[in-house]
Design a protein around this motif. Structure first.
Motif, PDB file in Angstrom:
ATOM      1  N   PRO A  62       0.837  -1.209   0.000  1.00  0.00           N
ATOM      2  CA  PRO A  62       0.000   0.000   0.000  1.00  0.00           C
ATOM      3  C   PRO A  62       0.866   1.252   0.000  1.00  0.00           C
ATOM      4  O   PRO A  62       1.990   1.247   0.499  1.00  0.00           O
ATOM      5  N   GLY A  63       0.344   2.320  -0.570  1.00  0.00           N
ATOM      6  CA  GLY A  63       1.070   3.582  -0.573  1.00  0.00           C
ATOM      7  C   GLY A  63       1.091   4.223   0.795  1.00  0.00           C
ATOM      8  O   GLY A  63       0.388   3.803   1.718  1.00  0.00           O
ATOM      9  N   SER A  64       1.914   5.253   0.934  1.00  0.00           N
ATOM     10  CA  SER A  64       2.050   5.975   2.196  1.00  0.00           C
ATOM     11  C   SER A  64       1.792   7.457   1.970  1.00  0.00           C
ATOM     12  O   SER A  64       1.981   7.969   0.854  1.00  0.00           O
ATOM     13  N   ARG A 101       2.082   5.810  -5.726  1.00  0.00           N
ATOM     14  CA  ARG A 101       1.925   5.306  -4.358  1.00  0.00           C
ATOM     15  C   ARG A 101       2.924   5.873  -3.361  1.00  0.00           C
ATOM     16  O   ARG A 101       2.586   6.036  -2.169  1.00  0.00           O
ATOM     17  N   PHE A 102       4.138   6.182  -3.815  1.00  0.00           N
ATOM     18  CA  PHE A 102       5.196   6.563  -2.877  1.00  0.00           C
ATOM     19  C   PHE A 102       5.833   7.921  -3.185  1.00  0.00           C
ATOM     20  O   PHE A 102       6.820   8.291  -2.564  1.00  0.00           O
ATOM     21  N   GLY A 103       5.259   8.659  -4.136  1.00  0.00           N
ATOM     22  CA  GLY A 103       5.847   9.939  -4.483  1.00  0.00           C
ATOM     23  C   GLY A 103       7.239   9.795  -5.058  1.00  0.00           C
ATOM     24  O   GLY A 103       8.096  10.652  -4.869  1.00  0.00           O
ATOM     25  N   ALA A 104       7.478   8.689  -5.765  1.00  0.00           N
ATOM     26  CA  ALA A 104       8.792   8.457  -6.364  1.00  0.00           C
ATOM     27  C   ALA A 104       8.987   9.384  -7.561  1.00  0.00           C
ATOM     28  O   ALA A 104       8.029   9.744  -8.248  1.00  0.00           O
ATOM     29  N   MET A 105      10.235   9.779  -7.807  1.00  0.00           N
ATOM     30  CA  MET A 105      10.570  10.573  -8.976  1.00  0.00           C
ATOM     31  C   MET A 105      11.894  10.091  -9.547  1.00  0.00           C
ATOM     32  O   MET A 105      12.872   9.954  -8.809  1.00  0.00           O
ATOM     33  N   VAL A 106      11.915   9.831 -10.838  1.00  0.00           N
ATOM     34  CA  VAL A 106      13.155   9.435 -11.505  1.00  0.00           C
ATOM     35  C   VAL A 106      14.052  10.665 -11.612  1.00  0.00           C
ATOM     36  O   VAL A 106      13.680  11.665 -12.223  1.00  0.00           O
TER      37      VAL A 106
END
Length: 283
Positions: A146-148, A214-219
């Protein structure tokens, strides 16, 4: 600085729109278009001629909404004078499909099953030891983590991570890819880093898209076979981290098999708790 004429010509070729370069006039240092080394070489990204600063990455990212160009810090193969794969154009658009075509959940489940399958004829580890690598799940795919909640804007962590990456490797250059989001930039440039895992970077991009949501990831950066991602909402407990680690194992098993000591999901998960960056390397 680049001549405005050449910059506009390069970016118009890349994006199909001449007005996209206006926001970048006076910002970008000298650079050029990079073409694939395929027979029908096609422009895949624009790249600076020399090292780039984290401030340049941040400024280019702030302009992304207007330019449609996603900035990537580009890292070459270690100890390589030819700045591979970027300078040499070792990029492949022919086998890269659109991330839209792939279901990230199905991909991760399929990859997990392949990595946890025990073959007594070829596996160097006994079955009990092989299953212990992915404890507490063993061969059971736990499903998506699950995302945070985001603790801050993803761009804040991305800028900090860009600074960390350029401090760690000052020769990184800036690449500009015509893509609406960081995950899609990986496919847009025809990156082939995970070729020994999947020869279709569109699949990799589909999973990273899900992490963005889901996790606010950014490449932020990409190397010959390395991927650098900032994370705004990392797991905050070991239990959450184990679930995320299972996705990482499916996505990039070399992170656990080769870059974790001991080589177990549990040991790897301990490092993910509260960590605002994820790094992947494929052998």
């Amino acid at each position: 600085m680049n001549s405005d004429h050449q910059l506009h010509s390069d970016l118009a070729t890349l994006t199909g729109r001449a007005d996209r370069a206006v926001e970048l006039s006076g910002l970008l240092p000298p650079g050029r278009l990079v073409e694939t080394d395929e027979d029908e070489g096609r422009p895949t990204l624009w790249m600076t001629s020399g090292p780039a600063s984290a401030d340049l990455w941040t400024a280019a990212h702030k302009a992304h909404g207007r330019t449609g160009l996603w900035p990537l810090l580009l890292e070459p193969l270690p100890r390589d004078d030819d700045f591979r794969p970027w300078e040499s154009g070792e990029l492949d658009l022919e086998t890269t499909t659109s991330p839209d075509l792939h279901d990230h959940a199905a991909l991760l489940a399929t990859w997990w099953a392949g990595h946890t399958e025990v073959d007594p004829d070829t596996d160097p580890l006994p079955e009990t030891e092989r299953i212990a690598v992915t404890a507490p799940y063993g061969q059971r795919w736990p499903g998506l983590a699950p995302g945070s909640p985001f603790t801050a804007e993803p761009a804040t962590f991305a800028a900090e991570y860009a600074s960390h990456l350029t401090d760690r490797n000052p020769i990184m250059r800036l690449g500009m890819a015509a893509a609406g989001r960081g995950a899609d930039a990986l496919a847009a440039v025809g990156w082939t880093g995970p070729a020994n895992h999947t020869d279709d970077t569109g699949e990799i991009a589909a999973v990273v898209r899900s992490w963005e949501d889901r996790f606010g990831a950014m490449v932020v950066g990409v190397g010959f076979a390395d991927l650098y991602v900032s994370v705004a909402a990392p797991p905050s407990t070991l239990q959450e981290a184990l679930h995320v680690a299972a996705e990482h194992f499916a996505f990039c098993p070399d992170n656990i098999w080769q870059n974790s000591h001991p080589h177990t999901l549990a040991a790897y998960a301990e490092r993910l708790v509260g960590l605002n960056s994820w790094e992947f390397w494929w052998d």
